[in-house]
Design an enzyme around this catalytic site. Structure first.
Site, short mmCIF file in Angstrom:
data_model
loop_
_atom_site.label_atom_id
_atom_site.label_comp_id
_atom_site.label_asym_id
_atom_site.label_seq_id
_atom_site.Cartn_x
_atom_site.Cartn_y
_atom_site.Cartn_z
N ILE A 28 1.24 -1.08 -0.16
CA ILE A 28 -0.22 0.28 -0.30
C ILE A 28 0.52 1.36 -0.33
O ILE A 28 1.81 1.72 1.25
CB ILE A 28 -1.27 -0.11 0.90
CG1 ILE A 28 -1.65 -1.08 1.11
CG2 ILE A 28 -1.47 1.03 0.93
CD1 ILE A 28 -2.66 -1.93 2.16
N ALA A 152 12.86 -5.78 7.81
CA ALA A 152 11.87 -5.39 8.69
C ALA A 152 11.09 -4.00 6.92
O ALA A 152 11.76 -4.08 6.09
CB ALA A 152 12.37 -4.30 10.12
N ASN A 154 11.32 -0.53 7.13
CA ASN A 154 11.06 0.37 7.85
C ASN A 154 12.85 0.86 5.97
O ASN A 154 12.72 1.97 5.86
CB ASN A 154 12.68 1.17 8.39
CG ASN A 154 13.55 0.10 8.88
OD1 ASN A 154 13.17 -0.64 8.75
ND2 ASN A 154 13.65 0.68 10.32
N SER A 179 10.02 -7.99 5.14
CA SER A 179 8.79 -7.46 5.57
C SER A 179 7.58 -7.31 4.56
O SER A 179 7.75 -7.13 3.51
CB SER A 179 8.76 -6.09 6.36
OG SER A 179 7.65 -5.66 6.70
N THR A 233 9.99 -10.31 18.20
CA THR A 233 10.39 -11.37 17.15
C THR A 233 12.15 -11.52 17.04
O THR A 233 12.12 -12.70 17.02
CB THR A 233 10.27 -9.59 15.56
OG1 THR A 233 8.64 -9.90 15.92
CG2 THR A 233 10.66 -11.50 13.97
N GLU A 251 19.23 -7.50 14.62
CA GLU A 251 19.26 -6.56 14.48
C GLU A 251 18.28 -5.86 14.91
O GLU A 251 17.65 -5.33 13.90
CB GLU A 251 20.34 -6.02 12.57
CG GLU A 251 20.96 -6.03 12.45
CD GLU A 251 22.07 -4.79 13.54
OE1 GLU A 251 21.74 -4.23 13.78
OE2 GLU A 251 23.40 -5.72 13.02
N GLY A 253 15.35 -3.85 17.97
CA GLY A 253 15.43 -2.10 18.43
C GLY A 253 15.78 -1.90 19.86
O GLY A 253 17.43 -2.07 19.69
N CYS A 285 15.63 2.42 13.60
CA CYS A 285 15.68 1.77 14.83
C CYS A 285 16.68 2.46 15.59
O CYS A 285 16.60 1.92 17.05
CB CYS A 285 16.41 0.12 14.18
SG CYS A 285 17.89 0.51 13.43
N GLU A 461 26.31 -5.66 11.69
CA GLU A 461 26.46 -5.96 9.90
C GLU A 461 27.14 -4.26 9.59
O GLU A 461 28.48 -4.14 10.50
CB GLU A 461 25.07 -5.37 9.41
CG GLU A 461 23.78 -6.37 9.97
CD GLU A 461 22.61 -6.28 9.11
OE1 GLU A 461 22.15 -5.17 9.40
OE2 GLU A 461 21.83 -7.41 8.34
P1 NAD Z 1 8.66 -6.98 13.46
O1 NAD Z 1 9.47 -7.91 14.04
O2 NAD Z 1 7.44 -6.83 13.28
O3 NAD Z 1 8.91 -7.97 11.55
C1 NAD Z 1 10.15 -8.30 11.61
C2 NAD Z 1 10.57 -9.12 10.39
O4 NAD Z 1 10.54 -10.28 10.63
C3 NAD Z 1 9.18 -9.14 9.15
O5 NAD Z 1 10.28 -9.79 8.06
C4 NAD Z 1 8.73 -10.68 9.64
O6 NAD Z 1 7.47 -10.47 8.61
C5 NAD Z 1 8.89 -11.37 10.22
N1 NAD Z 1 9.29 -12.82 11.24
C6 NAD Z 1 7.45 -11.72 12.46
N2 NAD Z 1 7.43 -13.11 12.95
C7 NAD Z 1 8.94 -14.12 12.55
C8 NAD Z 1 8.99 -15.40 13.24
N3 NAD Z 1 7.92 -16.13 14.22
N4 NAD Z 1 9.95 -15.88 12.70
C9 NAD Z 1 10.97 -15.36 11.71
N5 NAD Z 1 10.32 -13.92 10.74
C10 NAD Z 1 9.16 -13.42 11.79
O7 NAD Z 1 9.51 -5.81 12.66
P2 NAD Z 1 9.49 -4.25 12.20
O8 NAD Z 1 7.56 -4.09 12.83
O9 NAD Z 1 9.22 -5.28 10.42
O10 NAD Z 1 9.77 -3.63 12.04
C11 NAD Z 1 10.12 -3.01 12.68
C12 NAD Z 1 11.11 -3.16 13.67
O11 NAD Z 1 12.28 -3.32 13.51
C13 NAD Z 1 11.57 -2.31 14.60
O12 NAD Z 1 11.40 -2.58 16.21
C14 NAD Z 1 13.10 -1.40 14.98
O13 NAD Z 1 14.16 -0.93 16.03
C15 NAD Z 1 13.97 -2.59 13.89
N6 NAD Z 1 15.16 -2.60 13.07
C16 NAD Z 1 16.29 -3.15 13.74
C17 NAD Z 1 17.06 -2.59 13.26
C18 NAD Z 1 18.98 -2.98 13.37
O14 NAD Z 1 19.69 -2.58 12.45
N7 NAD Z 1 18.59 -2.90 14.31
C19 NAD Z 1 16.87 -1.70 11.52
C20 NAD Z 1 15.56 -1.74 11.01
C21 NAD Z 1 14.56 -2.01 11.69
#
Ligand code: NAD
Length: 487
Positions: A28, A152, A154, A179, A233, A251, A253, A285, A461
């Site tokens: 979307i 994720a 973002n 994602s 997750t 990687e 939150g 993040c 990374e």
């Molecule tokens: P999320 O944890 O909801 O999902 C991340 C990914 O994991 C998605 O592709 C999802 O489909 C997958 N997933 C979910 N459940 C799973 C499971 N049981 N087994 C395997 N895969 C599974 O995160 P989001 O909402 O997409 O992203 C936001 C979060 O990501 C925030 O907390 C942010 O801080 C974090 N983030 C971290 C970094 C970093 O480099 N540290 C970078 C970007 C985002």
């Protein structure tokens, strides 16, 4: 608007494949709340095809001269740069991030990663250890095998490249699951790697929700999983990987501190606080969402911050002038608005923002928001919001602010602003964070390791360190003498 509907949902063994039996996934455009692409989650047969071809491709790729592996990655970097405009528009449509950001931060940083690891591919050497009597041990850095990347929403393209580039440089293959909110960018990377000469199956993309990620992580053919996502997750994926004693990079939150001392360059500090909270509508993040400002300069800091935040151009992310776009989804927008209400209810002082911008009510927008008088115990100072909400806290004493900055289960990033270099290094040394900045914030060049401590993650990374996380050491003892036995 550009047509971004892909030929099919998944990219496996060098081509697009579809299985319409999979659950529906819609991309979307968050600025208009319109569907721009319709895809399907992977079925078991799609997952099996991805795994089988990744196993096959890895054998061929792992045996290739490292310099030739590097050449493919380098070519992919060049193709990405040549197609940056198109890739940036796709990223903007998929995520809602302003085109002025995606043109410089997304595919462009992905290309940097491919170029950097292309150069390192042929530099992965072992060591030789003399152990006496002419005997010696040598080591070989070997690929792990099939790696799974889970992204994720973002930075979809950047995340895919940051995982694929070191994985492939080290001789692995990768199956990437984007994602479900942002399925498009990784498919383009898969196309581009094939065009650059990668063998079919080396980088496969399968779409899906968490269950598809879980199916990949638990398959015995998978040697490693690298996740970018939330802490809940991360805990699940880490546990699933542990059951198979697999390698992981996590990687996750953060709720990172940005500490501004009274001798800081005030305009720079305000710029950093803006970048650390409102870039990508706060969906970063490593954001510095707890901004600790020394009491002596806090009134002046807040005055400049509010004046500058008021000038932010909120609008259509495809418009080159737009500085602030929408959040990725309606659910995320509502979550962020909920945090803003909690902030007000718990007594934080709303200085600016806090609303859906009146002119932008068809998309998932939230105004850049600043809260002052925030205290450590408030929800908005403790939980990751992942939206454009800055919490400004006061402090007077160095030791006190360090203790408060560390009083969190997260440890992704931290920043310090001061003109006193001795203090800058002293404070950074005591902060519990994996990625730190002095007198800037959120700059993440590929040369520098990136990752977290505590609940924010495991592994790194970027930089040479990433290669260690995508390879394993074989140790070989070479004897030069007859073997003696007890009998
Ligand atoms: P999320 O944890 O909801 O999902 C991340 C990914 O994991 C998605 O592709 C999802 O489909 C997958 N997933 C979910 N459940 C799973 C499971 N049981 N087994 C395997 N895969 C599974 O995160 P989001 O909402 O997409 O992203 C936001 C979060 O990501 C925030 O907390 C942010 O801080 C974090 N983030 C971290 C970094 C970093 O480099 N540290 C970078 C970007 C985002």
């Amino acid at each position: 608007m550009r047509d971004v509907q892909p030929t099919a949902s998944h990219f496996i063994d060098g081509r697009y494949v579809e299985d319409v039996a999979g659950q529906s996934i819609l991309s979307i455009f968050p600025a208009k709340n319109v569907v721009i692409a319709s895809l399907h989650s992977a079925t078991p047969s799609i997952i099996e095809a991805a795994l089988a071809s990744a196993v096959r491709a890895q054998r061929e790729w792992g045996a290739l001269k490292p310099v030739l592996r590097g050449r493919v990655l380098r070519k992919a970097a060049d193709i990405i740069r040549a197609r940056n405009q198109e890739l940036s528009e796709i990223e903007t449509l998929d995520t809602g991030k302003p085109i002025q950001e995606t043109l410089v931060a997304d595919a462009a940083s992905g290309a940097d990663a491919l170029e950097y690891f292309a150069g390192l591919a042929a530099t992965m050497t072992g060591e030789t250890m003399p152990v006496g009597d002419g005997d010696f041990v040598y080591t070989i850095r070997e690929p792990l095998g099939v790696c799974v990347g889970i992204g994720a929403w973002n930075y979809p393209t950047q995340i895919a490249c940051w995982k694929a580039a070191p994985a492939l440089a080290a001789g692995n293959s990768m199956i990437f699951k984007p994602s479900e909110l942002t399925p498009l960018g990784a498919l383009k990377l898969a196309e581009i790697l094939i065009e650059a000469g990668a063998p079919p199956g080396l980088f496969n993309v399968v779409q899906g929700y968490g269950d598809v990620g879980a199916a990949l992580v638990t398959d015995p053919r998978v040697a490693k999983v690298s996740l970018t996502g939330s802490v809940p997750t991360g805990k699940k994926v880490y546990a699933a990987a542990a059951a198979g004693v697999k390698h992981v990079t996590m990687e996750l939150g953060g709720k990172s501190p940005l500490i501004i001392f009274d001798d800081a360059d005030l305009d720079s500090a305000v710029s950093a606080a803006i970048n650390a909270n409102f870039y990508s509508s706060g969906q970063v993040c490593s954001n510095g969402t707890r901004v600790f400002v020394h009491d002596a300069i806090r009134p002046a800091f807040l005055k400049r911050l509010v004046a500058r935040t008021a000038t932010a151009i909120i609008g259509d992310p495809l418009d080159a002038a737009t500085q602030v776009g929408p959040l990725v989804s309606e659910a995320q927008r509502n979550k962020v608005l909920g945090f803003i209400e909690t902030g007000k209810a718990e007594g934080a002082r709303l200085l600016i923002g806090g609303r859906v911008p009146p002119s932008q009510n068809e998309g998932f927008y939230v105004e850049p928001t600043v809260f002052a008088d925030v205290t450590d115990d408030m929800t908005i100072a403790r939980e990751e919001i992942f939206g454009p909400v800055m919490a400004v806290l006061g402090f007077a004493d160095e030791a006190d602010v360090i203790a408060r900055a560390n009083a969190t289960e997260f440890g992704l990033a931290a920043g310090v602003f001061t003109a006193d270099l001795a203090r800058a290094h002293r404070v950074i040394a005591r902060l519990e964070a994996g990625t730190c900045w002095i007198n800037t914030y959120n700059i993440t060049p590929v040369e520098a390791p990136f990752g977290g401590v505590k609940l924010s993650g495991v592994g790194r990374e970027n930089s040479r360190a990433a290669l260690d996380h995508y390879s394993q050491i074989k140790s070989v003892y070479v004897a030069s003498n007859p073997v003696a036995a007890a009998y």
